[in-house]
Design a protein around this motif. Sequence first.
Motif, mmCIF file in Angstrom:
data_model
loop_
_atom_site.group_PDB
_atom_site.id
_atom_site.type_symbol
_atom_site.label_atom_id
_atom_site.label_comp_id
_atom_site.label_asym_id
_atom_site.label_seq_id
_atom_site.Cartn_x
_atom_site.Cartn_y
_atom_site.Cartn_z
ATOM 1 N N THR A 36 34.641 -96.966 -8.141
ATOM 2 C CA THR A 36 34.207 -96.203 -9.308
ATOM 3 C C THR A 36 33.449 -94.971 -8.844
ATOM 4 O OG1 THR A 36 32.160 -97.468 -9.470
ATOM 5 C CG2 THR A 36 34.038 -98.284 -10.720
ATOM 6 N N ARG A 37 33.264 -94.055 -9.731
ATOM 7 C CA ARG A 37 32.561 -92.817 -9.388
ATOM 8 C C ARG A 37 31.102 -93.128 -9.074
ATOM 9 N NH1 ARG A 37 30.397 -89.367 -13.361
ATOM 10 N NH2 ARG A 37 29.372 -87.686 -12.266
ATOM 11 N N TYR A 38 30.630 -92.669 -7.915
ATOM 12 C CA TYR A 38 29.233 -92.867 -7.534
ATOM 13 C C TYR A 38 28.373 -91.904 -8.336
ATOM 14 C CZ TYR A 38 25.011 -93.038 -4.733
ATOM 15 O OH TYR A 38 23.716 -93.172 -4.316
ATOM 16 N N ARG A 39 27.358 -92.425 -9.021
ATOM 17 C CA ARG A 39 26.553 -91.599 -9.922
ATOM 18 C C ARG A 39 25.178 -91.258 -9.356
ATOM 19 N NH1 ARG A 39 29.506 -95.106 -13.121
ATOM 20 N NH2 ARG A 39 30.816 -94.060 -14.648
ATOM 21 N N LEU A 42 23.929 -87.731 -3.839
ATOM 22 C CA LEU A 42 24.810 -87.779 -2.671
ATOM 23 C C LEU A 42 24.035 -87.998 -1.378
ATOM 24 C CD1 LEU A 42 27.449 -85.034 -3.497
ATOM 25 C CD2 LEU A 42 27.682 -87.508 -3.619
ATOM 26 N N PHE A 45 24.107 -91.695 -0.603
ATOM 27 C CA PHE A 45 25.389 -92.381 -0.508
ATOM 28 C C PHE A 45 25.621 -92.994 0.872
ATOM 29 C CE2 PHE A 45 29.995 -92.645 0.131
ATOM 30 C CZ PHE A 45 30.317 -93.448 -0.940
#
Length: 62
Positions: A36-39, A42, A45
Motif C-alpha cells: 500500500t502507499r506509504y503515508r 520518507l 521509510f
Amino acid sequence: QERSTGDRVAKRSVNTLRAAVERAIAHLKDWKIFATRYRGPLTHFALLAKTVTALAFYKKGR
C-alpha cells in the motif's frame, strides 16, 4: 469409520501443502505495508523497512 492407510497418507500430503500455502499467504500479509502507499515521512521509510525485515527474521528464527 477408520480410513485406509492410503487415504491417511493422501490427506497428510494435501494438508502439508495447504499449510505451506497458508503460511506463504500469511507472510505476504505481513508485508502488506509495502503493497500500500506509504503515508509517513520518507525520511523514516528506510528505518521502517529495516525494522520490518529484522522482525521478520526474528520471527522466522523462533
